[in-house]
Structure formats: structure tokens, C-alpha cells
Design a protein around this motif. Sequence first.
Motif, PDB file in Angstrom:
ATOM      1  N   SER A  89      29.888  41.213  36.339  1.00 45.95           N
ATOM      2  CA  SER A  89      30.864  41.451  37.407  1.00 45.95           C
ATOM      3  C   SER A  89      32.173  42.033  36.890  1.00 45.95           C
ATOM      4  CB  SER A  89      31.156  40.146  38.147  1.00 45.95           C
ATOM      5  OG  SER A  89      31.671  39.170  37.244  1.00 45.95           O
ATOM      6  N   GLY A  90      32.339  42.111  35.570  1.00 48.68           N
ATOM      7  CA  GLY A  90      33.580  42.632  35.013  1.00 48.68           C
ATOM      8  C   GLY A  90      34.730  41.643  35.142  1.00 48.68           C
ATOM      9  N   GLY A  91      35.912  42.142  35.474  1.00 46.79           N
ATOM     10  CA  GLY A  91      37.065  41.261  35.597  1.00 46.79           C
ATOM     11  C   GLY A  91      38.363  42.044  35.596  1.00 46.79           C
ATOM     12  N   GLU A  92      39.434  41.340  35.317  1.00 44.50           N
ATOM     13  CA  GLU A  92      40.762  41.940  35.320  1.00 44.50           C
ATOM     14  C   GLU A  92      41.403  41.801  33.933  1.00 44.50           C
ATOM     15  OE1 GLU A  92      43.135  40.086  38.299  1.00 44.50           O
ATOM     16  OE2 GLU A  92      41.880  40.751  39.977  1.00 44.50           O
ATOM     17  N   ILE A  93      42.241  42.773  33.622  1.00 43.76           N
ATOM     18  CA  ILE A  93      43.045  42.727  32.392  1.00 43.76           C
ATOM     19  C   ILE A  93      44.497  42.967  32.784  1.00 43.76           C
ATOM     20  CG2 ILE A  93      43.603  43.901  30.228  1.00 43.76           C
ATOM     21  CD1 ILE A  93      40.700  44.363  29.747  1.00 43.76           C
ATOM     22  N   ALA A  94      45.384  42.085  32.310  1.00 45.98           N
ATOM     23  CA  ALA A  94      46.816  42.200  32.580  1.00 45.98           C
ATOM     24  C   ALA A  94      47.551  42.356  31.252  1.00 45.98           C
ATOM     25  CB  ALA A  94      47.333  40.981  33.329  1.00 45.98           C
ATOM     26  N   VAL A  95      48.386  43.364  31.170  1.00 44.57           N
ATOM     27  CA  VAL A  95      49.198  43.603  29.977  1.00 44.57           C
ATOM     28  C   VAL A  95      50.637  43.248  30.328  1.00 44.57           C
ATOM     29  CG1 VAL A  95      49.968  45.307  28.292  1.00 44.57           C
ATOM     30  CG2 VAL A  95      47.646  45.434  29.227  1.00 44.57           C
ATOM     31  N   ARG A  96      51.242  42.346  29.521  1.00 45.03           N
ATOM     32  CA  ARG A  96      52.592  41.871  29.825  1.00 45.03           C
ATOM     33  C   ARG A  96      53.479  41.988  28.590  1.00 45.03           C
ATOM     34  NH1 ARG A  96      49.432  37.881  32.932  1.00 45.03           N
ATOM     35  NH2 ARG A  96      49.328  36.508  31.110  1.00 45.03           N
ATOM     36  N   GLY A 107      37.794  37.221  31.693  1.00 52.22           N
ATOM     37  CA  GLY A 107      36.419  37.383  31.230  1.00 52.22           C
ATOM     38  C   GLY A 107      35.743  36.089  30.849  1.00 52.22           C
ATOM     39  N   ALA A 108      34.954  36.165  29.797  1.00 53.07           N
ATOM     40  CA  ALA A 108      34.089  35.050  29.409  1.00 53.07           C
ATOM     41  C   ALA A 108      34.865  33.865  28.860  1.00 53.07           C
ATOM     42  CB  ALA A 108      33.074  35.525  28.373  1.00 53.07           C
ATOM     43  N   GLY A 109      36.100  34.051  28.471  1.00 51.36           N
ATOM     44  CA  GLY A 109      36.887  32.921  27.976  1.00 51.36           C
ATOM     45  C   GLY A 109      36.715  32.694  26.497  1.00 51.36           C
ATOM     46  N   MET A 110      37.208  31.545  26.036  1.00 55.42           N
ATOM     47  CA  MET A 110      37.224  31.239  24.610  1.00 55.42           C
ATOM     48  C   MET A 110      35.892  30.652  24.183  1.00 55.42           C
ATOM     49  SD  MET A 110      40.071  29.019  22.496  1.00 55.42           S
ATOM     50  CE  MET A 110      41.381  30.080  23.098  1.00 55.42           C
ATOM     51  N   SER A 111      35.385  31.157  23.055  1.00 50.48           N
ATOM     52  CA  SER A 111      34.151  30.647  22.473  1.00 50.48           C
ATOM     53  C   SER A 111      34.420  30.176  21.055  1.00 50.48           C
ATOM     54  CB  SER A 111      33.069  31.733  22.483  1.00 50.48           C
ATOM     55  OG  SER A 111      33.459  32.819  21.661  1.00 50.48           O
ATOM     56  N   GLN A 125      43.944  31.061  33.332  1.00 53.93           N
ATOM     57  CA  GLN A 125      43.584  30.361  34.566  1.00 53.93           C
ATOM     58  C   GLN A 125      43.285  31.370  35.670  1.00 53.93           C
ATOM     59  OE1 GLN A 125      43.064  27.179  34.686  1.00 53.93           O
ATOM     60  NE2 GLN A 125      43.833  26.805  32.598  1.00 53.93           N
ATOM     61  N   PRO A 126      42.173  31.226  36.380  1.00 53.59           N
ATOM     62  CA  PRO A 126      41.227  30.099  36.315  1.00 53.59           C
ATOM     63  C   PRO A 126      40.219  30.214  35.184  1.00 53.59           C
ATOM     64  CG  PRO A 126      40.564  31.632  37.999  1.00 53.59           C
ATOM     65  CD  PRO A 126      41.863  32.150  37.474  1.00 53.59           C
ATOM     66  N   HIS A 127      40.034  31.400  34.616  1.00 50.25           N
ATOM     67  CA  HIS A 127      39.128  31.545  33.477  1.00 50.25           C
ATOM     68  C   HIS A 127      39.529  32.795  32.703  1.00 50.25           C
ATOM     69  CE1 HIS A 127      36.996  34.797  35.629  1.00 50.25           C
ATOM     70  NE2 HIS A 127      37.144  34.040  36.711  1.00 50.25           N
ATOM     71  N   GLY A 128      39.059  32.864  31.497  1.00 49.66           N
ATOM     72  CA  GLY A 128      39.395  33.991  30.642  1.00 49.66           C
ATOM     73  C   GLY A 128      40.273  33.578  29.461  1.00 49.66           C
ATOM     74  N   LEU A 129      40.907  34.547  28.869  1.00 50.45           N
ATOM     75  CA  LEU A 129      41.655  34.327  27.629  1.00 50.45           C
ATOM     76  C   LEU A 129      42.969  35.101  27.680  1.00 50.45           C
ATOM     77  CD1 LEU A 129      41.183  32.911  24.818  1.00 50.45           C
ATOM     78  CD2 LEU A 129      40.492  35.151  23.960  1.00 50.45           C
TER      79      LEU A 129
END
Length: 364
Positions: free
Chosen positions: A288-295, A314-318, A349-353
Motif C-alpha cells: 500500500s506504500g505510505g507517506e514520507i515527511a521531511v522536516r 512504513g514497516a516501522g522498526m525491526s 505514530q501511528p506506525h513507521g519510523l
Amino acid sequence: MPPSAPPDDATALLRWRALLAAAALSLALALALLLPGLVRCAMLPADADEHLCQVSPSLSGGLRLAVLLWGLWLGAALMQHRLPREQPARPWGLAVQIAALTLVALAVNRGLHAIGPLDGSITPYTLQILLTFSSCVCLGLDYREHGRRRAADADSLQRSEQEHARQLDAARAALLQAQVEPHFLFNTLAHLRRLARTDAAAAHAMLVDLRRYLDAALPGLRQAQVPLARELELVRAFLALHQRRIGAERLTLHYDIAPGLDDVIVPSTCLLTLAENAIKHGIAPQVSGGEIAVRARPDADDPRLLRLEVADTGAGMSSGSGSGTGLATLRARLAALSPDARLSLHLNQPHGLVARVQIPWPSP
């Protein structure tokens, strides 16, 4: 690079402060030498033999002795820069200096009558005292010069070591930076080739983004640090290429950049590395992909630091998060940049890194 020789010390010895200090020390030594005689004569009983105190020390005698000692110091200071610097010539030079000062002091003492018989005649006692004074003055200045040269050599070696360390850090940073290769170029070119056969308009748009990326990337390949505006331009072009490659419906981009940060200097490709990591480990594994935010903004906890972030949903921390070559290289570059610079990973939050870089910057 061998340490450079220190500058000549004759000027420093002949400055008025040094001359006054030498005069004060000479007077103090003269009075100290006369003190035992004064005490001895003062303690003699009234009916004592007058021969026990033939020469009563006086203030004028102390002043004459002080002038003699100061003259010895001045003569040694004037001759100091003429002494040979290297061994074994320097000990011979010191011996000649001591002998010359002793002869001059004998001549001066004949007029001052500071030491020895009042008629100024030369006795073994007078010669011994003046030779001792000359030796002490010459050896004292030589010891001072030796210590000054050693301090100058140590300072030169320290500067040389600091320069070598700086060059080593720069070389290490350049080597680490060279390891940051945009592997996505191969995939981008392959995708561009497929688009050229199926959708010429999309291929043209992607080619424009690729050229934009290369225009931003190539000038900074040999630079360890770049303005934030250039780094952001590189990241925008990079993420735009990926958005075209995997589809706008699978990748949404957001940028939150505080105003007034365009000219702030940052490590080159630092945001690019975080963006690569977000694409590879966050967005790509998800269908499904996701979002990327650059700050980019001043750190809320420490205004001395600038906070740069790339957050993905994305998939979060592994278990392997943060152990890749790209992030390890970036950590090493930040460590070479400053002890306060660091890279950290946080759950989004809610998921990703959230990958966060904090670097010192000249805050307003």
C-alpha cells in the motif's frame, strides 16, 4: 612537518619590563648577599676587636653590587642571540660568553669597588665571585632559552598534530561520503527504459526529474558540507523520482521546513541517506506504500542544535533497523563533524519510523 624554530628572544629580554624585573632581582640578590655581613657586625659586642668587622656593609655598597649584577645580566642578554643554537657548539659558546662577561665585570668592578679590596685590585676571591656570578647569569638565561624553545617546539608539534587530525577527519569524512551511492539510479534507468516504450509523456517527466536530481547531486559529490537549501533540493528530486517510479498513489510526500534555514550548512547527503532508508525499509516493503515527511527546524529541547527528520509511515522498526551501511556511514560522518552531532531512530505514530539528525548550528 618538523617543528619550526622559535623567534629570537633578544627583543623580549631588552623590553622595559624585563629590564625592570632584572634590576629588581639584582637589588634583592645584592641585599641578600650583604645581609649576613650586616647581621655579623650588628651582633658584635662593643668591646670586640675592630678587625672582626673591617668592612661594614652599607646601602651604597649594596647598590654598587646590584648595578654590577644588573650589568652582568644585561651583557648576557645582549650576547644571548649570538650563541650557537646547535650542539656541540653551544657549550663552547657559553664558555666564551662566561669568560667574556667575567673580564668585563672585573673592569667594571675596578670602578665600582663592589667586590673585593677597596682599591679595586684583582684577587683570587674577586675573580672567583665574578666568575660565579657570570656563570649563574649565563646559565640561567640559557636555561630560560632552552625552556622557551622546548615550549615553542611543543606548541608547534601540537598545532601540527591538530592539523594532521583535521586532515585525517576530512579524509575520513570524504571516504565515508564516497560510500554513499544512489543505487536507485539503476532501477530508475530501468524504469525509464520501460516507460519510454509504453508512456512517452511519463518517461519525459521522469527524465526531467532525473536531470533535476543530477543537477542537485553532482555539485555536492566532493563537498563534505552544503547549504540546507541544496540538500533539500536533492532530496525533493530524489523523492520525486521514486514517486514517479512507484506511483503517486503509493507514495505521498510532505515537507515542513522552518523559514530562514536555507543557508545553514549541513553534512551533504545526510537527508538523502535518511530518505533512501525510508524508501528502502519503510515504503518499498508495503504494497500500500505510505507517506514520507521531511522536516527541518531548530531543536525544541536544545536551541543550539538543528533537527533534521525524515518520517515515514512504513514497516516501522525491526531488529536490523539502523544497522545498514548508509546509516552507519552517516553516524561516522556526524561523529567526525562534532561531538554534539548525532543520529537517532524513533517510532512514528501511528506506525513507521522517524530518522532524526541533530547537528550544532549558529542559532540566532
